[in-house]
Design a protein around this motif. Structure first.
Motif, PDB file in Angstrom:
ATOM      1  N   THR A   1     -31.920  19.141  -9.494  1.00 26.61           N
ATOM      2  CA  THR A   1     -33.138  18.445  -9.947  1.00 26.61           C
ATOM      3  C   THR A   1     -34.079  19.411 -10.625  1.00 26.61           C
ATOM      4  O   THR A   1     -34.599  20.335 -10.005  1.00 26.61           O
TER       5      THR A   1
ATOM      6  N   SER B   1     -37.126  19.328 -11.699  1.00 26.34           N
ATOM      7  CA  SER B   1     -38.531  19.435 -11.312  1.00 26.34           C
ATOM      8  C   SER B   1     -38.757  20.285 -10.073  1.00 26.34           C
ATOM      9  O   SER B   1     -39.902  20.635  -9.776  1.00 26.34           O
TER      10      SER B   1
ATOM     11  N   ARG C   1     -42.645  22.673 -20.192  1.00 25.99           N
ATOM     12  CA  ARG C   1     -41.461  22.053 -19.628  1.00 25.99           C
ATOM     13  C   ARG C   1     -41.535  20.551 -19.777  1.00 25.99           C
ATOM     14  O   ARG C   1     -42.631  19.973 -19.750  1.00 25.99           O
ATOM     15  N   ASP C   2     -40.379  19.927 -19.928  1.00 26.79           N
ATOM     16  CA  ASP C   2     -40.283  18.482 -19.987  1.00 26.79           C
ATOM     17  C   ASP C   2     -39.348  18.059 -18.863  1.00 26.79           C
ATOM     18  O   ASP C   2     -38.123  18.177 -18.985  1.00 26.79           O
ATOM     19  N   ASN C   3     -39.924  17.608 -17.764  1.00 29.13           N
ATOM     20  CA  ASN C   3     -39.113  17.266 -16.598  1.00 29.13           C
ATOM     21  C   ASN C   3     -38.210  16.062 -16.859  1.00 29.13           C
ATOM     22  O   ASN C   3     -37.173  15.910 -16.214  1.00 29.13           O
ATOM     23  N   ALA C   4     -38.593  15.209 -17.794  1.00 24.76           N
ATOM     24  CA  ALA C   4     -37.756  14.051 -18.120  1.00 24.76           C
ATOM     25  C   ALA C   4     -36.501  14.464 -18.893  1.00 24.76           C
ATOM     26  O   ALA C   4     -35.470  13.793 -18.817  1.00 24.76           O
ATOM     27  N   LYS C   5     -36.600  15.571 -19.630  1.00 25.84           N
ATOM     28  CA  LYS C   5     -35.468  16.043 -20.437  1.00 25.84           C
ATOM     29  C   LYS C   5     -34.770  17.246 -19.807  1.00 25.84           C
ATOM     30  O   LYS C   5     -33.848  17.820 -20.399  1.00 25.84           O
ATOM     31  N   ASN C   6     -35.226  17.654 -18.615  1.00 25.16           N
ATOM     32  CA  ASN C   6     -34.624  18.815 -17.932  1.00 25.16           C
ATOM     33  C   ASN C   6     -34.611  20.056 -18.820  1.00 25.16           C
ATOM     34  O   ASN C   6     -33.630  20.817 -18.831  1.00 25.16           O
TER      35      ASN C   6
END
Length: 121
Positions: free
Chosen positions: A27, A29, A71-76
């Motif tokens: 994960t 995030s 960072r883009d947590n939706a795009k990892n």
């Protein structure tokens, strides 16, 4: 966990590049993330870091005001936007990840393979 860095290349002094680092296997995030770099004949050095929430960032003095970590947590995906590049920014850039909230520099658990950035004068 695997980290895949990309976006390096050859750019003239004063130009810009954006590095990306995709994380897979866990994960996204839950990880604090960072960029490091290593120039030929020199030790690896810290560039920037960002906490799990994305709210807190830290920069090396040499890049402060020119580089932006995000960072883009939706795009990892982790990013490093590099503006006003200088020849001394030439190095292999590595992304790193750690599940601790405040990992000490250089003790990050997971490392990417590196991407070459070359800045010509």
């Amino acid at each position: 966990v695997q980290l895949q860095a990309s976006g390096g290349g050859l750019v003239q002094a004063g130009g810009s590049l954006r590095l990306s680092c995709a994380l897979s296997g866990d994960t996204f995030s839950k990880f604090a993330l960072a960029w490091f770099r290593q120039a030929p004949g020199k030790e690896r050095e810290f560039v920037a870091s960002i906490k799990r929430s994305g709210g807190a960032t830290l920069y090396a003095d040499s890049v402060k005001g020119r580089f932006t970590i995000s960072r883009d947590n939706a795009k990892n995906t982790l990013y490093l936007l590099m503006n006003r590049l200088r020849p001394e920014d030439t190095a292999v850039y590595y992304c790193a990840a750690d599940s601790r909230a405040f990992p000490p520099s250089f003790s990050y658990t997971y490392w990417g393979q590196g991407t070459q950035v070359t800045v010509s004068s």
